[in-house]
Design a protein around this motif. Structure first.
Motif, PDB file in Angstrom:
ATOM      1  N   ARG A  24       0.811  -1.218   0.000  1.00 18.97           N
ATOM      2  CA  ARG A  24       0.000   0.000   0.000  1.00 18.97           C
ATOM      3  C   ARG A  24       0.848   1.273   0.000  1.00 18.97           C
ATOM      4  O   ARG A  24       0.290   2.378  -0.033  1.00 18.97           O
ATOM      5  CB  ARG A  24      -0.898   0.003   1.245  1.00 18.97           C
ATOM      6  CG  ARG A  24      -2.009  -1.028   1.236  1.00 18.97           C
ATOM      7  CD  ARG A  24      -3.217  -0.553   0.472  1.00 18.97           C
ATOM      8  NE  ARG A  24      -3.759   0.683   1.031  1.00 18.97           N
ATOM      9  CZ  ARG A  24      -4.784   1.338   0.503  1.00 18.97           C
ATOM     10  NH1 ARG A  24      -5.374   0.893  -0.585  1.00 18.97           N
ATOM     11  NH2 ARG A  24      -5.218   2.455   1.064  1.00 18.97           N
ATOM     12  N   ASP A  25       2.153   1.138   0.024  1.00 20.35           N
ATOM     13  CA  ASP A  25       3.049   2.300   0.099  1.00 20.35           C
ATOM     14  C   ASP A  25       2.882   3.185  -1.138  1.00 20.35           C
ATOM     15  O   ASP A  25       3.002   2.704  -2.266  1.00 20.35           O
ATOM     16  CB  ASP A  25       4.493   1.818   0.184  1.00 20.35           C
ATOM     17  CG  ASP A  25       5.466   2.946   0.512  1.00 20.35           C
ATOM     18  OD1 ASP A  25       5.088   4.130   0.349  1.00 20.35           O
ATOM     19  OD2 ASP A  25       6.592   2.636   0.925  1.00 20.35           O
ATOM     20  N   PRO A  26       2.562   4.473  -0.945  1.00 22.12           N
ATOM     21  CA  PRO A  26       2.421   5.377  -2.105  1.00 22.12           C
ATOM     22  C   PRO A  26       3.679   5.474  -2.945  1.00 22.12           C
ATOM     23  O   PRO A  26       3.621   5.784  -4.137  1.00 22.12           O
ATOM     24  CB  PRO A  26       2.089   6.731  -1.453  1.00 22.12           C
ATOM     25  CG  PRO A  26       1.549   6.386  -0.103  1.00 22.12           C
ATOM     26  CD  PRO A  26       2.290   5.147   0.319  1.00 22.12           C
ATOM     27  N   ARG A  34      -2.839  -0.185  -3.926  1.00 21.88           N
ATOM     28  CA  ARG A  34      -3.007   1.202  -3.485  1.00 21.88           C
ATOM     29  C   ARG A  34      -4.382   1.750  -3.840  1.00 21.88           C
ATOM     30  O   ARG A  34      -4.902   2.626  -3.156  1.00 21.88           O
ATOM     31  CB  ARG A  34      -1.926   2.099  -4.117  1.00 21.88           C
ATOM     32  CG  ARG A  34      -0.519   1.860  -3.601  1.00 21.88           C
ATOM     33  CD  ARG A  34       0.375   3.061  -3.872  1.00 21.88           C
ATOM     34  NE  ARG A  34       0.326   3.490  -5.272  1.00 21.88           N
ATOM     35  CZ  ARG A  34       1.226   3.140  -6.189  1.00 21.88           C
ATOM     36  NH1 ARG A  34       2.229   2.331  -5.850  1.00 21.88           N
ATOM     37  NH2 ARG A  34       1.136   3.575  -7.419  1.00 21.88           N
TER      38      ARG A  34
END
Length: 291
Positions: A24-26, A34
């Motif tokens: 989920r890290d931008p 995401r």
């Protein structure tokens, strides 16, 4: 094997949480992960839950462990989404669940007594009812004086259930409250009544093109059949799942007999192959052939 609080278990959970957070890290995460929201993941939660149930029915431990992992992934992903928005996290989910289990098992964690599973179920339902009343009282004054408390509770309970499971829940609770036939003959009469109404609605739909009424009547018939299942003490979900498996087994044999091509075959030929497939399966299972 270690206990649930053992270091390897906690380490594995910590690693899973870290992997999901990385997805989920931008910056450098997975574009698909995401983009997901609680709402967009609903179909996947349901799909994974059904696949867990299917693995249980097949008795395959390796498959079950894999499917439980996929379901756990959904829980962790939802927790990650909520955590990013500052609402709750996996720790809050686990703590809330532990508190609820302790609260609903006073015969284990407190002084209440429950001699058997029936007593446990009765105690569980009483505690859940009290919790619901407290939630309603905390939400609005209107909820305190609801004219339909059972309907309100059931509406919330079945909201997230598949329709078939929800129908069984509603049927059981309504019957327990006294909304029940005198005997199963009354249920069968209702089945025939709903079937006739469905036939009439389908004829109307074929003439007008409007399928809304037919869909309603189909739902009424299915709900009545769920009541038949309740009266007979059988599980409609398991029954339908078994039918799906049997159909696919038979259908695969029909396909194999035709080299995978069903095109241009008459219904008589296909029905003959279908009956052959049924006979083959019965013979393989050691069941006597039907007349």
């Amino acid at each position: 094997m270690g206990s649930p609080s053992s270091t390897p278990t906690l380490a594995a959970l910590a690693e899973l949480i870290a992997v999901v957070a990385r997805l989920r890290d931008p910056e450098g995460g997975c574009p698909w992960d995401r983009e997901q929201t609680h709402a967009s993941l609903v179909p996947y939660v349901l799909e994974e839950a059904h696949e867990v149930a299917d693995a249980i029915r097949h008795g395959d431990d390796q498959h079950l462990a894999e499917e439980l992992g996929d379901l756990l992934m959904q829980v962790v992903l939802h927790a990650q989404i909520a955590s990013e928005e500052g609402r709750f996290d996996l720790a809050a989910i686990a703590a809330g669940l532990s508190a609820k289990l302790v609260r609903r098992h006073p015969h284990v964690f407190a002084e209440a007594e429950a001699a058997d599973s029936a007593a446990v179920k009765q105690l569980w339902e009483a505690i859940k009812t009290e919790e619901q009343i407290q939630r309603q009282a905390a939400n609005t004054t209107e909820a305190q004086t609801s004219a339909s408390p059972l309907s309100d509770r059931l509406a919330g309970k079945v909201r997230g259930q598949p329709a078939l499971a929800g129908a069984m829940t509603i049927s059981k609770k309504a019957a327990a409250a006294g909304f029940e036939w005198d005997g199963i003959d009354g249920v069968w009469e209702k089945v025939h009544e709903e079937l006739d109404e469905l036939k009439e609605a389908v004829d109307e739909a074929r003439a007008s093109g409007d399928r809304a009424h037919a869909q309603e009547e189909l739902g009424d018939l299915l709900f009545t059949l769920v009541n038949v299942a309740r009266w007979c003490g059988i599980d409609p979900e398991a029954g339908l799942a078994g039918t799906n498996r049997r159909f696919l087994d038979r259908f695969s044999r029909v396909e194999a007999a035709l080299g995978g091509d069903l095109g241009g075959r008459s219904i008589q030929e296909l029905e003959g192959l279908w009956q052959q497939a049924k006979a083959q399966i019965r013979a393989e299972n050691g069941s006597p052939a039907s007349p």
